[in-house]
Scaffold this motif. Structure first.
Motif, PDB file in Angstrom:
ATOM      1  N   GLY A   1       8.192  -1.908   6.202  1.00 30.29           N
ATOM      2  CA  GLY A   1       8.043  -2.339   4.813  1.00 30.29           C
ATOM      3  C   GLY A   1       9.306  -2.438   3.973  1.00 30.29           C
ATOM      4  N   LYS A   2      10.470  -2.376   4.593  1.00 32.21           N
ATOM      5  CA  LYS A   2      11.712  -2.465   3.812  1.00 32.21           C
ATOM      6  C   LYS A   2      11.844  -3.840   3.143  1.00 32.21           C
ATOM      7  CE  LYS A   2      14.293  -1.634   7.428  1.00 32.21           C
ATOM      8  NZ  LYS A   2      13.246  -1.454   8.454  1.00 32.21           N
ATOM      9  N   THR A   3      11.666  -4.878   3.938  1.00 32.91           N
ATOM     10  CA  THR A   3      11.797  -6.225   3.382  1.00 32.91           C
ATOM     11  C   THR A   3      10.736  -6.465   2.305  1.00 32.91           C
ATOM     12  OG1 THR A   3      12.741  -7.016   5.445  1.00 32.91           O
ATOM     13  CG2 THR A   3      11.822  -8.689   3.978  1.00 32.91           C
ATOM     14  N   HIS A   4       9.526  -5.997   2.583  1.00 39.84           N
ATOM     15  CA  HIS A   4       8.438  -6.146   1.615  1.00 39.84           C
ATOM     16  C   HIS A   4       8.831  -5.498   0.276  1.00 39.84           C
ATOM     17  CE1 HIS A   4       3.810  -6.269   1.058  1.00 39.84           C
ATOM     18  NE2 HIS A   4       4.354  -6.064  -0.115  1.00 39.84           N
TER      19      HIS A   4
ATOM     20  N   GLY B   1       9.603  -2.874  10.823  1.00 39.79           N
ATOM     21  CA  GLY B   1       8.181  -3.101  10.584  1.00 39.79           C
ATOM     22  C   GLY B   1       7.519  -2.097   9.665  1.00 39.79           C
TER      23      GLY B   1
ATOM     24  N   GLU C   1      -0.767  -5.314  11.521  1.00 39.58           N
ATOM     25  CA  GLU C   1      -1.252  -6.607  11.032  1.00 39.58           C
ATOM     26  C   GLU C   1      -1.458  -7.575  12.195  1.00 39.58           C
ATOM     27  OE1 GLU C   1       0.874  -6.877   6.666  1.00 39.58           O
ATOM     28  OE2 GLU C   1       1.847  -7.878   8.341  1.00 39.58           O
TER      29      GLU C   1
ATOM     30  N   ILE D   1       3.979  -1.410  11.068  1.00 34.41           N
ATOM     31  CA  ILE D   1       2.943  -2.061  10.261  1.00 34.41           C
ATOM     32  C   ILE D   1       2.799  -3.528  10.638  1.00 34.41           C
ATOM     33  CG2 ILE D   1       2.262  -2.639   7.885  1.00 34.41           C
ATOM     34  CD1 ILE D   1       3.537   0.051   7.098  1.00 34.41           C
ATOM     35  N   ARG D   2       3.888  -4.132  11.077  1.00 35.60           N
ATOM     36  CA  ARG D   2       3.761  -5.518  11.514  1.00 35.60           C
ATOM     37  C   ARG D   2       2.810  -5.601  12.713  1.00 35.60           C
ATOM     38  NH1 ARG D   2       8.794  -7.436  11.495  1.00 35.60           N
ATOM     39  NH2 ARG D   2       8.445  -8.241   9.415  1.00 35.60           N
TER      40      ARG D   2
ATOM     41  N   VAL E   1       0.847  -1.191   0.000  1.00 35.27           N
ATOM     42  CA  VAL E   1       0.000   0.000   0.000  1.00 35.27           C
ATOM     43  C   VAL E   1       0.886   1.246   0.000  1.00 35.27           C
ATOM     44  CG1 VAL E   1      -1.709   1.316   1.313  1.00 35.27           C
ATOM     45  CG2 VAL E   1      -1.862  -1.193   1.198  1.00 35.27           C
TER      46      VAL E   1
HETATM   47  P1  ADP Z   1      10.802  -4.116   7.741  1.00 33.72           P
HETATM   48  O1  ADP Z   1      11.593  -4.999   6.831  1.00 33.72           O
HETATM   49  O2  ADP Z   1      10.940  -2.671   7.423  1.00 33.72           O
HETATM   50  O3  ADP Z   1      11.059  -4.395   9.191  1.00 33.72           O
HETATM   51  P2  ADP Z   1       8.594  -5.568   6.642  1.00 33.72           P
HETATM   52  O4  ADP Z   1       8.828  -5.344   5.207  1.00 33.72           O
HETATM   53  O5  ADP Z   1       8.948  -6.889   7.199  1.00 33.72           O
HETATM   54  O6  ADP Z   1       9.271  -4.429   7.509  1.00 33.72           O
HETATM   55  O7  ADP Z   1       7.046  -5.249   6.923  1.00 33.72           O
HETATM   56  C1  ADP Z   1       6.385  -5.686   8.083  1.00 33.72           C
HETATM   57  C2  ADP Z   1       5.006  -6.171   7.706  1.00 33.72           C
HETATM   58  O8  ADP Z   1       4.205  -5.082   7.290  1.00 33.72           O
HETATM   59  C3  ADP Z   1       5.022  -7.151   6.551  1.00 33.72           C
HETATM   60  O9  ADP Z   1       4.070  -8.158   6.788  1.00 33.72           O
HETATM   61  C4  ADP Z   1       4.629  -6.317   5.367  1.00 33.72           C
HETATM   62  O10 ADP Z   1       3.952  -7.064   4.388  1.00 33.72           O
HETATM   63  C5  ADP Z   1       3.726  -5.272   5.974  1.00 33.72           C
HETATM   64  N1  ADP Z   1       3.814  -3.993   5.276  1.00 33.72           N
HETATM   65  C6  ADP Z   1       4.767  -3.053   5.427  1.00 33.72           C
HETATM   66  N2  ADP Z   1       4.540  -1.997   4.646  1.00 33.72           N
HETATM   67  C7  ADP Z   1       3.411  -2.271   3.965  1.00 33.72           C
HETATM   68  C8  ADP Z   1       2.647  -1.553   2.988  1.00 33.72           C
HETATM   69  N3  ADP Z   1       3.005  -0.333   2.579  1.00 33.72           N
HETATM   70  N4  ADP Z   1       1.546  -2.152   2.513  1.00 33.72           N
HETATM   71  C9  ADP Z   1       1.162  -3.372   2.941  1.00 33.72           C
HETATM   72  N5  ADP Z   1       1.821  -4.086   3.848  1.00 33.72           N
HETATM   73  C10 ADP Z   1       2.941  -3.550   4.370  1.00 33.72           C
END
Ligand code: ADP
Ligand code: MG
Length: 453
Positions: free
Chosen positions: A150-153, A148, A320, A316-317, A115
């Motif tokens: 969205g970097k990994t995402h 949390g 969820e 964001i984690r 998103v």
């Molecule tokens: P980070 O790597 O920054 O710690 P993640 O990429 O693991 O964070 O994201 C944490 C969770 O939040 C994941 O389940 C991811 O899918 C979700 N998430 C993060 N950003 C978004 C976004 N913009 N839209 C939908 N889901 C997101």
């Protein structure tokens, strides 16, 4: 088996109908988006179809995250031979499908499911640009932001995108932990056996790529040999115009232990940050998750969503997680409706465990489960495979060393284990850590996740 268990729990089947109808079903083939299920008994396909097609479909999509079509077939069905030939066709197509699987990517982390909001639109646009023209626009792409967000995402999205467009591209996604541990192993092997080949293999794996994504680079830091090796990897890829994508919790200039030569290189390309989502984005993420995970059937009221979005702001984690917790509580207590008090109950744990920053056994469970990508139920369970038992023992060790929890209580938290089991686990990890540098590295990374200085 997971799907079947899910079906039983979700739909509260009686034991009789479960053992007569559901348990004997076997997956015959999975072709593209269709699951063929073999009904190998005297039961009529029509009956099973009428009764269980829908619940089974819902369960499969909930467990796998993919919307499969479900088709029941019986053994004497004329379609069986048809399916066989379809499956032969599909099997060579499969090779392309596994490109992103082979790269170890989470199928849920794509641009489609991401998103876009004010907090991440720059990082998103940069990621998309890099995905469309790897090696040509911003190199490296450096994404940073708190945990949390969205970097990994985003990194997985880039990798999926590139592989979908061209499955032949060599795309490698790793965490900096993997990079470090594999380097340690290669160096160790190099000392014993045929010394060049282990390092040569390591270098080949990391340098022979079109795209290299290194997640959570902050955990490389402080290790000279790793930084040195990464420096050479970086130079090698960069001079041959191969794309490098790096993520971190901070921008390069704020990573204190990062060598200057790496810092300047990280600043060569584009640096994009992801910040905490605003209210609108948080609502949009909740809605998207409801859609993707098929949670619409719970009819979560608008004011409950608003309540969650207003109270969970920085991760964001957690956003969820609170939705998952809410559904779990709902199933457990079976109240009439989902309402704000129930949501408050769901949020209680989440808010307290993270925001107070007190290290509790629950926080350790959360972080370890997340780190190894295994469920908390498995950590508390009794499975003996190393991929689960080692993380479980790591939990024991961390609970023992980072909290005041007595052995007996740790045993209870970990699903009712004997205090001697816990003692054994703690001591085993202590012993192994002393001689196994990769385990030591992994545990120190988990500790940093638990206690970010
Ligand atoms: P980070 O790597 O920054 O710690 P993640 O990429 O693991 O964070 O994201 C944490 C969770 O939040 C994941 O389940 C991811 O899918 C979700 N998430 C993060 N950003 C978004 C976004 N913009 N839209 C939908 N889901 C997101
Ligand atoms: Mg991450």
């Amino acid at each position: 088996p997971e799907i079947i268990e899910h079906l039983r729990v979700e739909h509260e089947l009686s034991n009789v109908s479960f053992t007569t109808w559901i348990q004997p079903l076997k997956v015959y083939e999975i072709i593209d988006n269709t699951v063929f299920i073999l009904v190998n008994m005297n039961a009529s396909v029509e009956y099973i179809e009428k009764k269980y097609l829908l619940p089974l479909k819902v369960c499969i999509s909930e467990v796998t995250g993919i919307d499969y079509e479900v088709v029941f077939v019986s053994e004497d069905d004329s379609r069986i031979s048809e399916i066989r030939s379809m499956s032969a066709d599909a099997s060579h197509k499969k090779k392309t499908r596994t490109a992103s699987e082979k790269a170890g990517l989470n199928p849920k982390y794509t641009f489609d499911t991401f998103v876009v909001g004010g907090n991440n639109n720059f990082a998103h646009a940069a990621s998309l640009a890099v995905a469309e023209s790897p090696g040509e626009v911003y190199n490296p792409l450096f994404l940073y932001g708190d945990v949390g967000l969205g970097k990994t995402h985003l990194m997985h999205s880039i990798a999926h995108f590139i592989l979908n467009k061209n499955p032949k591209k060599k795309v490698l996604y790793v965490t900096s932990e993997t990079f470090t541990n594999e380097l340690i192993e290669a160096l160790k092997k190099g000392k014993t056996a045929d010394n060049e080949s282990a390092m040569a293999q390591f270098r080949d794996k990391y340098r022979n790529n079109d795209v290299l994504l290194i997640d959570d680079i902050q955990f490389i830091i402080g290790k000279e040999s790793t930084q040195e090796e990464f420096f050479h990897t970086f130079n090698h890829l960069h001079t041959s115009a191969k794309q490098i994508i790096i993520s971190s919790d901070k921008p390069p200039k704020d990573i204190e232990t990062l060598e200057a030569r790496l810092r300047t290189r990280f600043e060569w390309g584009l640096i994009a940050d992801i910040s905490a989502p605003d209210y609108e984005t948080r609502m949009a993420i909740l809605r998207r998750k409801i859609e993707l995970d098929h949670l619409d059937r719970y009819n979560i009221p608008e004011d409950v969503l608003t309540y969650i979005a207003e109270n969970i702001k920085s991760n964001i984690r957690e956003l969820e997680g609170s939705l998952n917790k809410l559904i779990a509580l709902y199933k457990l207590n079976n109240p009439e409706t989902i309402d704000i008090p129930l949501a408050a109950e769901a949020l209680k744990d989440i808010i307290s465990s993270y925001n107070n920053r007190v290290v509790t056994p629950e926080l350790i469970l959360d972080i370890v489960s997340d780190h190894f990508n295994i469920t908390i139920a498995d950590l508390k369970g009794n499975k003996r495979s190393a991929s689960i038992s080692v993380p479980r023992q790591i939990c024991m060790y961390l609970m023992r060393t980072l909290t005041e929890t007595p052995l007996q209580a740790i045993g209870i938290i970990l699903g009712g284990k004997d205090h001697s089991t816990i003692k054994y686990g703690v001591e085993k990890i202590e012993k192994e850590m002393a001689k196994d540098e990769t385990l030591h590295n992994t545990i120190s990374i988990i500790m940093k996740k638990i206690n970010p200085a």
